[in-house]
Scaffold this motif. Structure first.
Motif, PDB file in Angstrom:
ATOM      1  N   CYS A  57      -2.659 -56.577  -1.295  1.00 55.49           N
ATOM      2  CA  CYS A  57      -2.692 -56.231   0.139  1.00 55.49           C
ATOM      3  C   CYS A  57      -3.403 -57.324   0.931  1.00 55.49           C
ATOM      4  O   CYS A  57      -2.940 -57.727   2.001  1.00 55.49           O
ATOM      5  CB  CYS A  57      -3.384 -54.891   0.358  1.00 55.49           C
ATOM      6  SG  CYS A  57      -2.409 -53.456  -0.118  1.00 55.49           S
ATOM      7  N   THR A 122       4.936 -63.303  -6.261  1.00 56.35           N
ATOM      8  CA  THR A 122       4.410 -63.419  -4.902  1.00 56.35           C
ATOM      9  C   THR A 122       4.218 -64.886  -4.524  1.00 56.35           C
ATOM     10  O   THR A 122       4.632 -65.321  -3.443  1.00 56.35           O
ATOM     11  CB  THR A 122       3.072 -62.661  -4.786  1.00 56.35           C
ATOM     12  OG1 THR A 122       3.288 -61.290  -5.090  1.00 56.35           O
ATOM     13  CG2 THR A 122       2.469 -62.789  -3.409  1.00 56.35           C
ATOM     14  N   LEU A 157       4.697 -58.362   4.644  1.00 58.39           N
ATOM     15  CA  LEU A 157       4.764 -56.897   4.697  1.00 58.39           C
ATOM     16  C   LEU A 157       5.223 -56.319   3.366  1.00 58.39           C
ATOM     17  O   LEU A 157       4.743 -55.267   2.934  1.00 58.39           O
ATOM     18  CB  LEU A 157       5.675 -56.458   5.840  1.00 58.39           C
ATOM     19  CG  LEU A 157       5.171 -56.843   7.237  1.00 58.39           C
ATOM     20  CD1 LEU A 157       6.202 -56.467   8.298  1.00 58.39           C
ATOM     21  CD2 LEU A 157       3.824 -56.205   7.528  1.00 58.39           C
ATOM     22  N   PHE A 158       6.122 -57.019   2.699  1.00 53.48           N
ATOM     23  CA  PHE A 158       6.574 -56.615   1.364  1.00 53.48           C
ATOM     24  C   PHE A 158       5.397 -56.636   0.382  1.00 53.48           C
ATOM     25  O   PHE A 158       5.223 -55.709  -0.413  1.00 53.48           O
ATOM     26  CB  PHE A 158       7.705 -57.553   0.914  1.00 53.48           C
ATOM     27  CG  PHE A 158       8.263 -57.268  -0.437  1.00 53.48           C
ATOM     28  CD1 PHE A 158       8.890 -56.063  -0.709  1.00 53.48           C
ATOM     29  CD2 PHE A 158       8.195 -58.220  -1.446  1.00 53.48           C
ATOM     30  CE1 PHE A 158       9.428 -55.807  -1.964  1.00 53.48           C
ATOM     31  CE2 PHE A 158       8.728 -57.975  -2.694  1.00 53.48           C
ATOM     32  CZ  PHE A 158       9.349 -56.768  -2.960  1.00 53.48           C
ATOM     33  N   VAL A 160       2.211 -56.307   1.102  1.00 49.36           N
ATOM     34  CA  VAL A 160       1.305 -55.212   1.443  1.00 49.36           C
ATOM     35  C   VAL A 160       1.843 -53.894   0.898  1.00 49.36           C
ATOM     36  O   VAL A 160       1.088 -53.085   0.339  1.00 49.36           O
ATOM     37  CB  VAL A 160       1.066 -55.142   2.972  1.00 49.36           C
ATOM     38  CG1 VAL A 160       0.330 -53.871   3.358  1.00 49.36           C
ATOM     39  CG2 VAL A 160       0.283 -56.360   3.446  1.00 49.36           C
ATOM     40  N   CYS A 161       3.138 -53.670   1.034  1.00 53.09           N
ATOM     41  CA  CYS A 161       3.735 -52.427   0.524  1.00 53.09           C
ATOM     42  C   CYS A 161       3.592 -52.324  -0.993  1.00 53.09           C
ATOM     43  O   CYS A 161       3.226 -51.269  -1.516  1.00 53.09           O
ATOM     44  CB  CYS A 161       5.207 -52.335   0.919  1.00 53.09           C
ATOM     45  SG  CYS A 161       5.471 -52.052   2.675  1.00 53.09           S
ATOM     46  N   ILE A 162       3.871 -53.404  -1.709  1.00 52.05           N
ATOM     47  CA  ILE A 162       3.717 -53.392  -3.163  1.00 52.05           C
ATOM     48  C   ILE A 162       2.249 -53.173  -3.533  1.00 52.05           C
ATOM     49  O   ILE A 162       1.933 -52.407  -4.445  1.00 52.05           O
ATOM     50  CB  ILE A 162       4.245 -54.693  -3.795  1.00 52.05           C
ATOM     51  CG1 ILE A 162       5.761 -54.771  -3.652  1.00 52.05           C
ATOM     52  CG2 ILE A 162       3.870 -54.779  -5.273  1.00 52.05           C
ATOM     53  CD1 ILE A 162       6.340 -56.105  -4.078  1.00 52.05           C
ATOM     54  N   MET A 164      -0.051 -51.633  -1.792  1.00 52.12           N
ATOM     55  CA  MET A 164      -0.436 -50.237  -1.532  1.00 52.12           C
ATOM     56  C   MET A 164       0.104 -49.323  -2.628  1.00 52.12           C
ATOM     57  O   MET A 164      -0.583 -48.401  -3.064  1.00 52.12           O
ATOM     58  CB  MET A 164       0.054 -49.799  -0.149  1.00 52.12           C
ATOM     59  CG  MET A 164      -0.741 -50.435   0.964  1.00 52.12           C
ATOM     60  SD  MET A 164      -0.314 -50.030   2.684  1.00 52.12           S
ATOM     61  CE  MET A 164       0.988 -48.888   2.637  1.00 52.12           C
ATOM     62  N   TYR A 165       1.312 -49.590  -3.073  1.00 52.06           N
ATOM     63  CA  TYR A 165       1.885 -48.814  -4.171  1.00 52.06           C
ATOM     64  C   TYR A 165       1.017 -48.953  -5.423  1.00 52.06           C
ATOM     65  O   TYR A 165       0.695 -47.963  -6.085  1.00 52.06           O
ATOM     66  CB  TYR A 165       3.318 -49.266  -4.464  1.00 52.06           C
ATOM     67  CG  TYR A 165       3.889 -48.619  -5.699  1.00 52.06           C
ATOM     68  CD1 TYR A 165       4.370 -47.317  -5.669  1.00 52.06           C
ATOM     69  CD2 TYR A 165       3.932 -49.319  -6.909  1.00 52.06           C
ATOM     70  CE1 TYR A 165       4.872 -46.730  -6.809  1.00 52.06           C
ATOM     71  CE2 TYR A 165       4.433 -48.735  -8.045  1.00 52.06           C
ATOM     72  CZ  TYR A 165       4.904 -47.434  -8.005  1.00 52.06           C
ATOM     73  OH  TYR A 165       5.394 -46.847  -9.137  1.00 52.06           O
ATOM     74  N   CYS A 168      -2.357 -47.151  -5.096  1.00 52.51           N
ATOM     75  CA  CYS A 168      -2.277 -45.685  -5.034  1.00 52.51           C
ATOM     76  C   CYS A 168      -1.592 -45.062  -6.242  1.00 52.51           C
ATOM     77  O   CYS A 168      -1.452 -43.843  -6.309  1.00 52.51           O
ATOM     78  CB  CYS A 168      -1.534 -45.263  -3.767  1.00 52.51           C
ATOM     79  SG  CYS A 168      -2.383 -45.741  -2.257  1.00 52.51           S
TER      80      CYS A 168
END
Length: 175
Positions: A57, A122, A157-158, A160-162, A164-165, A168
């Motif tokens: 993130c 990444t 943004l991709f 950050v989404c990965i 966060m996944y 969590c």
């Protein structure tokens, strides 16, 4: 910092976070190998995976800042001459190594291995943005900076989404 270039400083921050994230994962990978109890090992690997999600993130946010700076201020480093080909070669090598690492090590399972694969991918995607910008600039494309910055924002943004996944994800995922 010596050159007082905002673009170079924001890029340096991105690469410092990437280095710290990879270093932390590799260091913990060596520590996990020493643990003999599978349950304890899996718990530590899962904790590292979640923490690496937070690093991812941060990587996404830091590269978003790089891309926003490119888009809003039009600030980027212009490569010329043979350096263009070197940038492209490094980028495609990173992408090739990331793909090779994912396919050659597909039998290796575990949260830390997955984390290292994600970090390599990444880094390869960020290199693709730099290569796109460099090659479009070499071709004198009028929208080289804008299109590369937008691609960088999308990748950010991709990430950050990965991240966060990963951060969590529940423990049941690894079972």
């Amino acid at each position: 910092m010596y050159l007082l270039s905002g673009w170079l400083i924001t890029n340096a921050i991105y690469y410092l976070i990437l280095s710290a994230a990879r270093g932390q994962a590799l260091h913990k990978f060596a520590a996990v190998k020493q643990i003999e109890q599978p349950g304890e090992r899996l718990q530590l690997e899962h904790n590292i995976y979640r923490r690496s999600g937070l690093f991812l993130c941060l990587l996404g946010i830091s590269y978003l800042l790089v891309s926003l700076r490119m888009y809003v201020l039009g600030d980027a480093l212009i490569f010329s001459g043979n350096l263009v080909y070197l940038v492209a070669a490094v980028s495609f090598t990173k992408l090739g190594m990331a793909v090779y690492g994912m396919t050659a090590n597909r039998n290796l399972k575990g949260p830390i291995v997955s984390t290292l694969k994600i970090f390599s991918f990444t880094d390869a995607l960020v290199s693709i943005v730099v290569t796109q910008y460099t090659l479009l600039t070499m071709q004198h494309s009028p929208r080289a900076l804008d299109s590369s910055a937008l691609l960088g924002m999308g990748f950010s943004l991709f990430f950050v989404c990965i991240g966060m996944y990963m951060a969590c994800t529940k423990k049941a995922r690894e079972k």
